[in-house]
Design a protein around this motif. Structure first.
Motif, mmCIF file in Angstrom:
data_model
loop_
_atom_site.group_PDB
_atom_site.id
_atom_site.type_symbol
_atom_site.label_atom_id
_atom_site.label_comp_id
_atom_site.label_asym_id
_atom_site.label_seq_id
_atom_site.Cartn_x
_atom_site.Cartn_y
_atom_site.Cartn_z
ATOM 1 N N PRO A 63 5.769 -2.364 -5.326
ATOM 2 C CA PRO A 63 5.785 -2.150 -3.875
ATOM 3 C C PRO A 63 6.944 -1.257 -3.454
ATOM 4 O O PRO A 63 7.982 -1.200 -4.109
ATOM 5 C CB PRO A 63 5.945 -3.567 -3.311
ATOM 6 C CG PRO A 63 6.595 -4.341 -4.416
ATOM 7 C CD PRO A 63 6.047 -3.760 -5.692
ATOM 8 N N GLN B 68 -2.439 1.145 -3.562
ATOM 9 C CA GLN B 68 -1.447 2.204 -3.365
ATOM 10 C C GLN B 68 -2.070 3.552 -3.708
ATOM 11 O O GLN B 68 -2.828 3.673 -4.664
ATOM 12 C CB GLN B 68 -0.237 1.972 -4.274
ATOM 13 C CG GLN B 68 0.600 0.753 -3.908
ATOM 14 C CD GLN B 68 1.650 0.471 -4.968
ATOM 15 O OE1 GLN B 68 1.322 0.230 -6.123
ATOM 16 N NE2 GLN B 68 2.916 0.501 -4.575
ATOM 17 N N ILE C 87 0.823 -1.211 0.000
ATOM 18 C CA ILE C 87 0.000 0.000 0.000
ATOM 19 C C ILE C 87 0.862 1.268 0.000
ATOM 20 O O ILE C 87 0.328 2.379 0.046
ATOM 21 C CB ILE C 87 -0.968 0.040 1.200
ATOM 22 C CG1 ILE C 87 -0.212 -0.066 2.522
ATOM 23 C CG2 ILE C 87 -2.010 -1.059 1.081
ATOM 24 C CD1 ILE C 87 -1.090 0.097 3.750
ATOM 25 N N THR C 88 2.181 1.097 -0.047
ATOM 26 C CA THR C 88 3.099 2.230 -0.027
ATOM 27 C C THR C 88 3.662 2.453 -1.426
ATOM 28 O O THR C 88 3.996 1.499 -2.127
ATOM 29 C CB THR C 88 4.245 1.988 0.969
ATOM 30 O OG1 THR C 88 3.683 1.742 2.257
ATOM 31 C CG2 THR C 88 5.188 3.175 1.045
#
Length: 397
Positions: free
Chosen positions: A162, A226, A154-155
């Motif tokens: 990722p 993200q 999610i970053t």
């Protein structure tokens, strides 16, 4: 040499610190800064093939992680070293370790062994994946936990793969959770008179730190994507470019949206049908952030900070680390604490992020040299001068 007493809050607690790298030392640092007698137990030089895993003894990381502690060297791989350690456990309150789960049992210092000599002992174990389960013996490092705990997915910006966080989130969180567990166990011991085994792991801590991003899946069944620098649910809440850098803005409700529009000189946006409410703003976020980006590029960050603050809109600069510690509020909060080091001179270490009205944390001493306090710690445990010299000669300490 008197032991460090940075605070009176935990000065009745003795901790045997078997940890290294980051998660375990973070836990013990919390206890040490509040006055616990933390004894860093480490192998004599040349005994541990991984003794340099934590880096340069006088380096920034060791100084910051292991301040306010005494140092005892002890070879736990020998029968006599184990016997010495168990003798210390008799009068200790807490043992903290971050070995792989099988190592402490192999050394003969697992929870049952400690409990047999001191039923009041609290053992805190920090591992990569937990003390039980299919991954219990795997080696765990922060970035691995970031990946397995959901943070890396999610970053970063959508479609760019990722991205790890720039700090050791899982390590640091596991350390703080372990310290919390120890304090809970100490409080409960006041009622029961018994110790217990406190366990956490990098994986558990990482999932817990994901918090609402994890709950959006467990409660609503949605996999969070993200979002780069944008907030996953609100807008405008994120990073905007300015004439001389970047700024963080945060608009959390309709009142703040109207104040924001006034602050930036665009009252018309408040009633614009595409941006009139939170749902519309979120739906049209790319267009809105593009419009605001063009606007904010016309003036420097300081201009926008002044305008937004005048209307009570949350906003802040995006600092490099030198700018962080030059900020007057950071300086006021005392987040960099001066300490005198015998080899490095005057250095500054990072303070605990807590203010206590009566028993504040403090930093009194930098990291001790290996075995600097071995003789005094052993003498306190009842060993004679002759016994201590014999242990030294045998390379037990």
């Amino acid at each position: 040499m008197p032991r460090p007493r940075p605070s009176t809050a935990l000065d009745h607690i003795r901790v045997l610190d078997l940890t290294r790298v980051r998660a375990g030392p973070t836990c013990c640092r919390v206890l040490a800064d509040f006055g616990a007698d933390v004894i860093k137990v480490e192998a004599p030089p040349g005994v541990d093939p991984n003794e340099n895993m934590s880096g340069d003894r006088h380096g920034f990381d060791m100084q910051n992680l292991h301040r306010n502690k005494r140092s005892l060297t002890l070879n736990l791989k020998t029968e006599e070293g184990r016997a010495v350690f168990l003798k210390l456990v008799e009068t200790a309150d807490v043992v903290v370790e971050n070995y792989r789960p099988d190592v402490k049992d192999r050394l003969g210092i697992g929870y049952e062994a400690l409990k047999s000599v001191n039923p009041r002992i609290i053992l805190a174990s920090v591992s990569g994946f937990g003390q039980t389960g299919p991954y219990r013996t795997r080696a765990g490092f922060d970035q691995i936990a970031q990946g397995m705990g959901g943070l890396m997915a999610i970053t970063g910006h959508a479609g760019q793969g990722p991205m790890r966080a720039g700090i050791a989130v899982a390590d640091s969180a596991a350390g703080v959770y372990a310290a919390t567990g120890i304090l809970v166990a100490l409080a409960e011991r006041e009622k029961s008179g018994e110790g217990q085994w406190v366990q956490t792991s990098l994986l558990q801590a990482m999932i817990a730190m994901c918090d609402f991003q994890a709950a959006v899946y467990t409660v609503d069944g949605k996999v969070p994507p993200q979002n780069g620098n944008d907030h996953p649910h609100s807008t405008p809440m994120g990073v905007l470019p300015t004439a001389d850098g970047y700024i963080n803005v945060g608009v959390g409700g309709e009142g703040q949206w109207k104040s924001f529009c006034k602050a930036v000189g665009r009252d018309d946006l408040a009633a614009h049908p595409d941006y009139a409410n939170a749902k519309q703003r979120f739906r049209n976020r790319p267009a809105l952030m593009g419009l605001l980006g063009d606007l904010f590029r016309t003036e420097p960050t300081a201009h926008w900070l002044e305008r937004l603050e005048s209307e009570g809109v949350p906003a802040g600069p995006i600092y490099t680390m030198d700018e962080v510690f030059a900020d007057p509020q950071v300086d006021h909060l005392g987040m960099a604490v001066p300490v005198r080091h015998h080899a490095r001179g005057d250095i500054r270490l990072i303070a605990q992020p807590l203010v206590m009205s009566r028993t504040p944390p403090a930093i009194e001493t930098p990291v001790a040299e290996p075995g600097e306090h071995s003789a005094e710690v052993l003498a306190e445990a009842g060993f004679s001068t002759h016994e201590i010299e014999r242990l030294r000669a045998a390379r037990i300490v």
